[in-house]
Design a protein around this motif. Structure first.
Motif, PDB file in Angstrom:
ATOM      1  N   ILE A   1       4.629 -13.688   1.442  1.00 43.79           N
ATOM      2  CA  ILE A   1       3.931 -12.690   2.187  1.00 43.79           C
ATOM      3  C   ILE A   1       4.001 -11.078   1.492  1.00 43.79           C
ATOM      4  O   ILE A   1       2.915 -10.581   1.341  1.00 43.79           O
ATOM      5  N   HIS A   2       5.246 -10.811   1.357  1.00 43.04           N
ATOM      6  CA  HIS A   2       5.294  -9.451   0.512  1.00 43.04           C
ATOM      7  C   HIS A   2       4.553  -9.288  -0.740  1.00 43.04           C
ATOM      8  O   HIS A   2       3.946  -8.345  -0.887  1.00 43.04           O
ATOM      9  N   GLU A   3       4.672 -10.407  -1.445  1.00 41.96           N
ATOM     10  CA  GLU A   3       3.901 -10.422  -2.762  1.00 41.96           C
ATOM     11  C   GLU A   3       2.290 -10.137  -2.386  1.00 41.96           C
ATOM     12  O   GLU A   3       1.525  -9.580  -3.172  1.00 41.96           O
ATOM     13  N   GLN A   4       1.849 -10.638  -1.568  1.00 35.38           N
ATOM     14  CA  GLN A   4       0.480 -10.557  -1.008  1.00 35.38           C
ATOM     15  C   GLN A   4      -0.106  -9.189  -0.527  1.00 35.38           C
ATOM     16  O   GLN A   4      -0.955  -8.943  -0.845  1.00 35.38           O
ATOM     17  N   PHE A   5       0.963  -8.449  -0.207  1.00 38.66           N
ATOM     18  CA  PHE A   5       0.505  -7.130   0.479  1.00 38.66           C
ATOM     19  C   PHE A   5       1.103  -5.921  -0.337  1.00 38.66           C
ATOM     20  O   PHE A   5       1.045  -4.874  -0.163  1.00 38.66           O
ATOM     21  N   SER A   6       1.837  -6.396  -1.330  1.00 33.59           N
ATOM     22  CA  SER A   6       2.566  -5.440  -2.359  1.00 33.59           C
ATOM     23  C   SER A   6       1.388  -4.460  -2.861  1.00 33.59           C
ATOM     24  O   SER A   6       1.977  -3.190  -2.985  1.00 33.59           O
ATOM     25  N   ASP A   7       0.493  -4.555  -3.300  1.00 34.60           N
ATOM     26  CA  ASP A   7      -0.521  -3.816  -3.594  1.00 34.60           C
ATOM     27  C   ASP A   7      -1.515  -2.967  -2.392  1.00 34.60           C
ATOM     28  O   ASP A   7      -2.084  -2.120  -2.768  1.00 34.60           O
ATOM     29  N   HIS A   8      -1.197  -3.430  -1.282  1.00 38.87           N
ATOM     30  CA  HIS A   8      -1.976  -2.865  -0.095  1.00 38.87           C
ATOM     31  C   HIS A   8      -0.981  -1.963   0.820  1.00 38.87           C
ATOM     32  O   HIS A   8      -1.486  -1.173   1.395  1.00 38.87           O
ATOM     33  N   LEU A   9       0.118  -2.295   0.866  1.00 33.59           N
ATOM     34  CA  LEU A   9       1.102  -1.680   2.012  1.00 33.59           C
ATOM     35  C   LEU A   9       2.445  -1.395   1.098  1.00 33.59           C
ATOM     36  O   LEU A   9       2.919  -2.203   0.373  1.00 33.59           O
ATOM     37  N   ASP A  10       3.126  -0.231   1.916  1.00 31.31           N
ATOM     38  CA  ASP A  10       4.416  -0.125   1.375  1.00 31.31           C
ATOM     39  C   ASP A  10       5.398  -0.841   2.483  1.00 31.31           C
ATOM     40  O   ASP A  10       5.504   0.014   3.504  1.00 31.31           O
ATOM     41  N   VAL A  11       5.690  -1.827   2.236  1.00 33.25           N
ATOM     42  CA  VAL A  11       6.443  -2.921   3.130  1.00 33.25           C
ATOM     43  C   VAL A  11       7.632  -3.442   2.380  1.00 33.25           C
ATOM     44  O   VAL A  11       7.394  -3.721   1.058  1.00 33.25           O
ATOM     45  N   ASP A  12       8.831  -3.350   3.030  1.00 30.63           N
ATOM     46  CA  ASP A  12       9.931  -4.167   2.426  1.00 30.63           C
ATOM     47  C   ASP A  12       9.890  -5.410   2.559  1.00 30.63           C
ATOM     48  O   ASP A  12       9.467  -6.020   3.891  1.00 30.63           O
ATOM     49  N   VAL A  13      10.404  -6.391   1.721  1.00 26.72           N
ATOM     50  CA  VAL A  13      10.544  -7.543   2.072  1.00 26.72           C
ATOM     51  C   VAL A  13      11.600  -7.975   3.293  1.00 26.72           C
ATOM     52  O   VAL A  13      11.357  -9.188   3.801  1.00 26.72           O
ATOM     53  N   GLU A  14      12.494  -7.078   3.229  1.00 24.16           N
ATOM     54  CA  GLU A  14      13.399  -7.138   4.410  1.00 24.16           C
ATOM     55  C   GLU A  14      12.799  -7.078   5.818  1.00 24.16           C
ATOM     56  O   GLU A  14      13.136  -7.824   6.582  1.00 24.16           O
ATOM     57  N   ASP A  15      11.671  -6.388   6.064  1.00 24.56           N
ATOM     58  CA  ASP A  15      11.055  -6.157   7.248  1.00 24.56           C
ATOM     59  C   ASP A  15      10.098  -7.312   7.538  1.00 24.56           C
ATOM     60  O   ASP A  15      10.219  -7.949   8.565  1.00 24.56           O
ATOM     61  N   VAL A  16       9.608  -8.008   6.150  1.00 26.56           N
ATOM     62  CA  VAL A  16       8.944  -9.368   6.381  1.00 26.56           C
ATOM     63  C   VAL A  16       9.721 -10.358   7.005  1.00 26.56           C
ATOM     64  O   VAL A  16       9.549 -11.195   7.998  1.00 26.56           O
ATOM     65  N   GLU A  17      11.068 -10.435   6.458  1.00 25.93           N
ATOM     66  CA  GLU A  17      11.984 -11.503   6.774  1.00 25.93           C
ATOM     67  C   GLU A  17      12.462 -11.193   7.984  1.00 25.93           C
ATOM     68  O   GLU A  17      12.613 -12.430   8.836  1.00 25.93           O
ATOM     69  N   GLU A  18      12.875  -9.999   8.568  1.00 27.49           N
ATOM     70  CA  GLU A  18      12.942  -9.849  10.060  1.00 27.49           C
ATOM     71  C   GLU A  18      12.110 -10.322  11.143  1.00 27.49           C
ATOM     72  O   GLU A  18      12.544 -10.828  11.929  1.00 27.49           O
ATOM     73  N   ARG A  19      10.858 -10.089  10.568  1.00 28.81           N
ATOM     74  CA  ARG A  19       9.852 -10.346  11.571  1.00 28.81           C
ATOM     75  C   ARG A  19       9.456 -12.071  11.604  1.00 28.81           C
ATOM     76  O   ARG A  19       9.482 -12.352  12.881  1.00 28.81           O
ATOM     77  N   LEU A  20       9.841 -12.635  10.354  1.00 27.54           N
ATOM     78  CA  LEU A  20       9.710 -13.940  10.445  1.00 27.54           C
ATOM     79  C   LEU A  20      11.064 -14.737  11.436  1.00 27.54           C
ATOM     80  O   LEU A  20      10.756 -15.711  12.068  1.00 27.54           O
TER      81      LEU A  20
END
Length: 309
Positions: free
Chosen positions: A11-30
């Motif tokens: 998911i992080h790879e999908q949005f890396s060009d569009h948002l400043d989001v950490d992979v840890e944030d994605v993992e926490e939500r999941l």
């Protein structure tokens, strides 16, 4: 690497060009959805993806899964998959929305499929009769009919060759032995360009919504050798049963229960013999032409046989 972390990385790879989001944030939500709320991983992934789509102001077609694979048209049997196709443009139609640049029919040796190219993608125009390699297109489904969408991540390369197009029309003669769940009066997501059936009032992509009523039949027809899954859209269902969508809605309102529609249809059609002709999409045959046949049809015996399949 854990399963949750792998999905978070994707998911992080999908949005890396569009948002400043950490992979840890994605993992926490999941992790919260899967561990605390016991949400299945595929639904949790859709929910988190939808959150970031909304935050970035993007549509699902604007992002790629990054792992599209080559496929033939007959292999398209699931929505929301990223694939590569080599196909010929059989026909172009007039778009009915300003958001659509082109819409038409693609074909390869295994069959045909509808395509939509979004205006905002700013992709080069496809020419009728041209053969193209289309990389990174996403699949969609409506009433068993699969289609592909060309989006901003799609790569189009014209091929200097011709391509034979196969015939994907099927004809079945047999007994309609079962009517599957998801038949009768259903509700679809009201969002533009989304036709998914609501499950418990919820669209997998757009969340909860009021929905719009539709009518369909998902049937199993046994020709004596194989069991075929057949879908009747609203028009085919009305023709087959003589029951209109408005009449079905009134029936459900009177009973305060939508399941009465499916029960009424089931009693009318199960055990009857039909000749059905229509295109094949994945594992489904779409009923375009239906003729009732004479034939021995013991409904109880047929139901027992269907349940044993």
């Amino acid at each position: 690497m854990s399963d949750v972390r792998q999905h978070a990385d994707d998911i992080h790879e999908q949005f890396s060009d569009h948002l400043d989001v950490d992979v840890e944030d994605v993992e926490e939500r999941l992790t919260t959805l899967v561990d605390e709320y016991k949400v299945p991983m595929d639904e949790a992934r859709r929910s988190v993806t939808n959150h970031y789509l909304e935050e970035a102001g993007l549509e699902r077609e604007d992002i790629s899964s990054g792992d599209s694979e080559a496929a033939t048209i007959e292999e398209v049997d699931e929505p929301e998959e990223w694939i590569d196709l080599t196909a010929k443009v059989i026909e172009l139609w007039d778009p009915r929305s300003d958001s659509v640049a082109q819409v038409g029919l693609l074909g390869d040796p295994t069959g045909t499929i509808k395509f939509t190219k979004w205006a905002k993608s700013e992709l080069p125009a496809l020419e009728e009769g041209g053969v193209y390699e289309l990389r990174n297109v996403v699949t969609d489904e409506y009433q068993g009919r699969y289609s592909v969408k060309l989006n901003s991540t799609t790569v189009i390369e014209e091929r200097d060759e011709d391509l034979e197009v196969g015939n994907d029309t099927s004809e079945i003669e047999g007994a309609l032995v079962d009517m599957q769940s998801g038949s009768g009066l259903i509700k679809r997501c009201p969002e533009e360009d989304c036709t998914r059936v609501l499950q418990n009032g919820r669209c997998n992509e757009h969340g909860e919504g009021e929905g719009e009523f539709d009518l369909r039949i998902k049937a199993v027809v046994d020709d004596g050798i194989d069991a075929h899954e057949v879908i009747f859209d609203k028009d085919a269902t009305e023709d087959l049963t003589g029951l209109s969508l408005e009449e079905a809605k009134d029936m459900a309102m009177d009973a305060l229960d939508t399941t009465v529609v499916a029960d009424e249809i089931r009693a009318d059609i199960v055990g009857t013999y039909y000749r059905i002709e229509g295109p094949t999409f994945g594992r489904y045959v779409l009923a375009d032409d239906v003729e009732e046949l004479d034939g021995p049809a013991d409904a109880e015996e047929l139901l027992i046989k269907a349940r044993s399949m």
